[in-house]
Design a protein around this motif. Sequence first.
Motif, PDB file in Angstrom:
ATOM      1  N   ASN A   1      42.955 -26.866  -5.179  1.00  0.00           N
ATOM      2  CA  ASN A   1      41.309 -27.041  -6.150  1.00  0.00           C
ATOM      3  C   ASN A   1      40.811 -27.115  -4.777  1.00  0.00           C
ATOM      4  O   ASN A   1      39.118 -27.408  -4.938  1.00  0.00           O
ATOM      5  CB  ASN A   1      41.133 -27.818  -7.177  1.00  0.00           C
ATOM      6  CG  ASN A   1      41.118 -29.955  -6.808  1.00  0.00           C
ATOM      7  OD1 ASN A   1      41.900 -29.831  -5.481  1.00  0.00           O
ATOM      8  ND2 ASN A   1      40.726 -30.339  -7.070  1.00  0.00           N
TER       9      ASN A   1
ATOM     10  N   GLU B   1      38.135 -24.195  -4.031  1.00  0.00           N
ATOM     11  CA  GLU B   1      37.582 -23.806  -4.589  1.00  0.00           C
ATOM     12  C   GLU B   1      35.863 -24.461  -3.866  1.00  0.00           C
ATOM     13  O   GLU B   1      34.524 -24.144  -4.156  1.00  0.00           O
ATOM     14  CB  GLU B   1      37.529 -24.168  -5.992  1.00  0.00           C
ATOM     15  CG  GLU B   1      38.845 -24.177  -6.842  1.00  0.00           C
ATOM     16  CD  GLU B   1      39.119 -24.596  -7.656  1.00  0.00           C
ATOM     17  OE1 GLU B   1      37.813 -24.982  -8.450  1.00  0.00           O
ATOM     18  OE2 GLU B   1      40.040 -24.456  -9.177  1.00  0.00           O
ATOM     19  N   LYS B   2      35.779 -25.448  -3.374  1.00  0.00           N
ATOM     20  CA  LYS B   2      35.189 -26.070  -2.907  1.00  0.00           C
ATOM     21  C   LYS B   2      34.876 -26.204  -1.490  1.00  0.00           C
ATOM     22  O   LYS B   2      33.643 -26.684  -1.116  1.00  0.00           O
ATOM     23  CB  LYS B   2      35.604 -28.001  -3.353  1.00  0.00           C
ATOM     24  CG  LYS B   2      35.831 -27.994  -4.488  1.00  0.00           C
ATOM     25  CD  LYS B   2      36.359 -29.644  -4.900  1.00  0.00           C
ATOM     26  CE  LYS B   2      36.249 -29.198  -6.172  1.00  0.00           C
ATOM     27  NZ  LYS B   2      37.152 -30.743  -6.417  1.00  0.00           N
TER      28      LYS B   2
ATOM     29  N   ASP C   1      38.055 -32.828 -11.399  1.00  0.00           N
ATOM     30  CA  ASP C   1      37.803 -32.977  -9.655  1.00  0.00           C
ATOM     31  C   ASP C   1      38.606 -33.502  -8.362  1.00  0.00           C
ATOM     32  O   ASP C   1      37.510 -32.698  -7.697  1.00  0.00           O
ATOM     33  CB  ASP C   1      36.043 -33.566  -9.774  1.00  0.00           C
ATOM     34  CG  ASP C   1      35.333 -32.759 -10.999  1.00  0.00           C
ATOM     35  OD1 ASP C   1      35.476 -31.625 -11.026  1.00  0.00           O
ATOM     36  OD2 ASP C   1      34.001 -33.418 -11.349  1.00  0.00           O
TER      37      ASP C   1
ATOM     38  N   LEU D   1      31.132 -33.248   0.033  1.00  0.00           N
ATOM     39  CA  LEU D   1      32.754 -33.855  -0.457  1.00  0.00           C
ATOM     40  C   LEU D   1      32.650 -34.841  -0.428  1.00  0.00           C
ATOM     41  O   LEU D   1      33.063 -35.677  -1.465  1.00  0.00           O
ATOM     42  CB  LEU D   1      34.062 -32.893  -0.266  1.00  0.00           C
ATOM     43  CG  LEU D   1      34.266 -31.425  -0.617  1.00  0.00           C
ATOM     44  CD1 LEU D   1      35.228 -30.949  -0.366  1.00  0.00           C
ATOM     45  CD2 LEU D   1      33.915 -31.101  -2.111  1.00  0.00           C
TER      46      LEU D   1
END
Length: 128
Positions: free
Chosen positions: A11, A14-15, A58, A95
């Motif tokens: 994931n 995506e960030k 998340d 992040l």
Amino acid sequence: MPHLRLEYSANLEEKADMAAICAVAYGAIMASGIFEIGAPRVRAYPAPHYAIADRHPDNAFLDMVFRLGAGRGADDKKRVGDAIMAAVAAELAPLLAAPHFALSLEVVEIDPDLSWKKNSMHARLRGK
């Protein structure tokens, strides 16, 4: 023979720009002045299956392992580790400001008696 392996939760793609993270880490390794140009390898692998902390969707991680040949002093290993961590942390600052991200780095010295290498790039790059 410094090799930086990045393993990350899928994931994270995506960030974050993983190619940019590899480039930033490579730059930190080369800026240390410890390694010749034919030596560093930086590569990143997504982990498609993972479970992190409270399993919040998340949650994401990036775990880095920096392997280097024996013979460097503790100060050099610490300096290049600090540089890699600082460069990658700066790239991932948004992040790290959120409560769902883990970043780690381990520096590992390779036992020369248990490591075999062949590299034809050195001769080419040293001839420049």
